[in-house]
Write a protein that holds these residues in place. Structure first.
Motif, short mmCIF file in Angstrom:
data_model
loop_
_atom_site.label_atom_id
_atom_site.label_comp_id
_atom_site.label_asym_id
_atom_site.label_seq_id
_atom_site.Cartn_x
_atom_site.Cartn_y
_atom_site.Cartn_z
N CYS A 126 -6.05 -2.31 4.57
CA CYS A 126 -7.06 -2.93 5.45
C CYS A 126 -6.70 -4.37 5.79
O CYS A 126 -7.01 -4.85 6.89
CB CYS A 126 -8.44 -2.84 4.82
N ARG A 154 0.14 3.85 -3.07
CA ARG A 154 -0.31 5.22 -2.81
C ARG A 154 0.62 6.23 -3.46
O ARG A 154 0.17 7.23 -4.05
CB ARG A 154 -0.40 5.45 -1.30
N PHE A 171 -5.81 0.94 -0.57
CA PHE A 171 -6.66 0.89 0.62
C PHE A 171 -7.03 -0.55 0.96
O PHE A 171 -7.05 -0.93 2.14
CB PHE A 171 -7.91 1.74 0.41
N VAL A 186 -14.92 2.30 0.40
CA VAL A 186 -13.81 2.81 1.23
C VAL A 186 -14.38 3.43 2.50
O VAL A 186 -13.90 3.17 3.61
CB VAL A 186 -12.96 3.82 0.43
N GLY A 197 -7.66 6.66 3.38
CA GLY A 197 -9.07 6.64 3.04
C GLY A 197 -9.54 7.97 2.51
O GLY A 197 -10.31 8.04 1.53
N THR A 236 -4.87 4.69 8.05
CA THR A 236 -6.15 4.35 7.43
C THR A 236 -6.96 5.61 7.14
O THR A 236 -7.56 5.74 6.06
CB THR A 236 -6.94 3.41 8.35
N TYR A 259 -5.34 3.81 -5.83
CA TYR A 259 -5.81 4.17 -4.49
C TYR A 259 -6.70 3.07 -3.91
O TYR A 259 -6.58 2.71 -2.73
CB TYR A 259 -6.58 5.48 -4.52
N TRP A 304 0.80 -1.23 0.00
CA TRP A 304 0.00 0.00 0.00
C TRP A 304 0.83 1.29 0.00
O TRP A 304 0.43 2.27 -0.67
CB TRP A 304 -1.01 -0.01 1.15
#
Length: 666
Positions: A544, A517, A540, A581, A562, A558, A536, A513
């Motif tokens: 998670c 990102r 995410f 999301v 998010g 997060t 994205y 992640w």
């Protein structure tokens, strides 16, 4: 009495700053201040050159502080008090070394605007900032990234043989050490402030400095500086030379006489003494003066309009007095950065104290007489030569080593001194300050390898200056090293190489992640909205699955990811995925004011206008509103034609049809 230095504790209503955002700040929080080429051609040559010199591209390596709220509780704040028989100075080392109070003991007057609360707001370059007192802004155009940070603080010998307080840190946007010496001579009504910025590198560096003083704002408050012209900077991104004191039918030296917020950078003649004063209706108030190296002076006023008053209440609490700001800087305006050569240093002395002028003259219509009255009163209590002599007396003391430590700052300066083997007399960056965030970089320096973390956690901060980037480029190319290398390359402007590093790291990364990102940000900057939304969403999903608990670092990651992911998905028209999301955010995160604002946008995108309106009607406070932002106004306009409720009215821009210049940015 002799000058004394002591530690104390203040108890103030305060909202906690919260954890730093773990996502690297690949983009500034707000648009970089600039002017168009046509305007630049009309400016004085030196000003135009300094406006174009090394503008800030990113906030790296600094992290964003956006985890604060609006709920305040009584909080103990460490303070240092410097006192003689005339002044009592209260300093907050843990909050950027801000001077919280400057009390004139013979009259009992508070010379500053002393905020009764500590309420973070989204004004600093990296987010959290609070109003009041005297703050020290270094680095780049805007409120310093150190506004809420601890500084190293110690007692050192003063020029008169007594004690003075030294504050120092390593400013990370420009990679420069600096110090602030607070000296209160035993027989003086003026706080003396010696400032030194050093460039220990073998390359020039851009420098920015503005001392920002908040003063109480009453109907009779007038701000006076020895200038009959000023520079005005507006949202239309032009610098305009305007007359002082009257501009467009209003006397702009009275902060409450203007309806809208405004910046005025005074054009003080080169040969004139440098000073600025804020005096009340009775002629009493505060004056700031300095040696000539600190050439710039500025007034910022919120004005008397509804939006400006709303911001005042937002930054403190209802029914408290408002404030204006008088400032002093190295350049004419805050759009400029000046060049500090390799191995060089800049230093100057500032003085802050009470001033009493004849009220009839100080508030008269004859502006030259107003300035002459204030300057003559200043000369009587603190001659220009006395300031120069005080600077000369302080300068040899700038290298004096600390006698007694009062507070500790960050470990970043200790890491840089360890790497560069710099000798910085007077500002020891001791290895004992090194901490958890510096540990992997210390290992990279010692072994040439960036170590793998001992537990699964969001990546730590990235160092981006050339010497650290070089070390990352020669380190073994594991995924975490590629991630940090890409961030450093992005900061250097090598965007294509940054993307290649992130893509290489992604191939074998167990934690995907952070890389996804980063690539999503690159896609957004490149205009690839659909691909950014894909990345994205994938980032995410991966976060998670990876997050281990509801601890502070995972919750911050997060919430931050998010927020960005929902924005990218809505921009791409992928509302249903944005909803997925949202549904995976923690309930406590969803209840935050900022996320209620995001939810309103989501509901509108889903066509659920009544539910979106209900969010506004229920009431929320988005703690991290940026000055000049229009999002509340724009969202309300999409919901209804009704007038914007006062609770959401932060508008500080004159109406476009009026033809007037829009308010300047701070």
């Amino acid at each position: 009495m002799a000058t004394t230095v002591r530690r104390t504790v203040l108890t103030l209503p305060a909202a906690p700053v919260g954890p730093a955002n773990p996502l690297p700040a690949l983009r500034p929080l707000t648009a970089v201040h600039s002017v168009d080429e046509r305007t630049k051609r009309e400016l004085p040559r030196e000003m135009a050159r300094q406006i174009g010199y090394e503008p800030l591209r990113t906030l790296l390596p600094v992290r964003v502080l956006d985890g604060y709220g609006r709920e305040r509780t009584p909080t103990d704040v460490e303070a240092v008090v410097i006192e003689n028989d005339r002044l009592r100075v209260t300093v907050l080392p843990g909050l950027g070394g801000r001077i919280h109070s400057l009390r004139h003991k013979p009259t009992g007057r508070e010379l500053l605007y002393r905020n009764p609360v500590l309420q973070p707001a989204g004004f600093a370059l990296n987010g959290a900032w609070y109003s009041g007192g005297i703050e020290w802004n270094i680095g780049a155009t805007g409120h310093s990234t150190l506004a809420m940070a601890p500084l190293h603080t110690a007692v050192v010998p003063a020029p008169d043989g007594g004690e003075m307080v030294r504050l120092w840190e390593w400013e990370r946007l420009r990679d420069l050490p600096f110090q602030i010496d607070l000296w209160l001579p035993a027989d003086s009504s003026f706080l003396h402030v010696g400032v030194r910025i050093r460039n220990p590198h073998e390359r020039p560096a851009p420098v920015y400095w503005w001392s920002n003083t908040a003063v109480e704002e009453h109907p009779g408050t007038r701000v006076i500086a020895p200038a009959d012209e000023a520079w005005h900077y507006g949202y239309e991104r032009t610098l305009a030379r305007v007359p002082v004191p009257d501009y467009r039918g209003e006397d702009r030296t009275y902060p409450l006489g203007s309806e809208y917020p405004a910046d005025y950078f005074y054009e003080i003649p080169a040969e004139s003494r440098k000073w600025v004063a804020a005096l009340g209706a009775d002629g009493h108030g505060l004056v700031q003066t300095s040696t000539d190296a600190l050439r710039g002076r500025k007034l910022f006023l919120w004005g008397s309009g509804r939006g400006g008053r709303r911001w005042q209440r937002w930054l403190t609490e209802p029914d408290t007095i408002g404030y204006a700001e008088i400032q002093a800087g190295l350049a004419r305006t805050q759009l400029e950065h000046i060049r500090l050569e390799e191995g060089g240093e800049l230093s100057w002395l500032e003085c802050y104290g009470p001033l009493a002028a004849d009220p009839g003259t100080a508030h008269g219509a004859n502006w030259p007489a107003v300035c002459a009255e204030v300057e003559s009163r200043l000369a009587a209590v603190l001659p220009r030569r006395a300031v120069d002599d005080a600077y000369a007396a302080w300068r040899p003391c700038a290298d004096s080593e600390p006698v007694r430590m009062l507070a500790t700052g960050s470990g970043w300066g200790a890491l840089e001194v360890l790497r560069g083997r710099y000798t910085l007399p007077g500002t020891p960056f001791d290895a004992s300050a090194l901490g958890e965030e510096q540990a992997p970089w210390q290992a990279l320096l010692a072994t040439g390898v960036y170590p793998a973390p001992r537990k699964v956690t969001p990546p730590g901060p990235t160092l981006v200056s050339p010497h650290w980037r070089d070390m990352l480029e020669t380190a073994p190319a594991d995924p975490l090293t590629e991630y940090h290398l890409g961030v450093a390359q992005w900061h250097a402007g090598d965007l294509a190489q940054a993307v290649r590093s992130w893509e290489r790291g992604l191939e074998l990364a167990p934690s995907r992640w952070p890389l996804l990102r980063a690539l999503a940000v690159a896609d957004t900057e490149g205009g690839h909205g659909e691909r950014a939304a894909d990345r994205y969403l994938a980032a995410f999903d991966d976060l998670c699955q990876e997050r281990r608990d509801d601890g502070e670092s995972w919750t911050a990651a997060t919430a931050a990811l998010g927020r960005e992911a929902i924005g990218a998905l809505l921009a791409a028209g992928r509302t249903a995925e944005a909803r997925t999301v949202w549904s995976r955010l923690r309930p406590a995160v969803q209840r935050r004011g900022r996320f209620q604002l995001i939810h309103t946008r989501l509901l509108l995108a889903e066509g659920r206008r009544d539910e979106a309106r209900a969010v506004f009607d229920a009431g929320f406070e988005a703690a991290d509103l940026r000055e000049g932002g229009q999002e509340l106004t724009e969202l309300w306009a999409r919901l209804t034609d009704e007038p914007l409720p006062e609770a959401y009215d932060f508008r500080i821009r004159p109406p476009e049809p009026s033809g007037g210049a829009r308010e300047p940015r701070r």
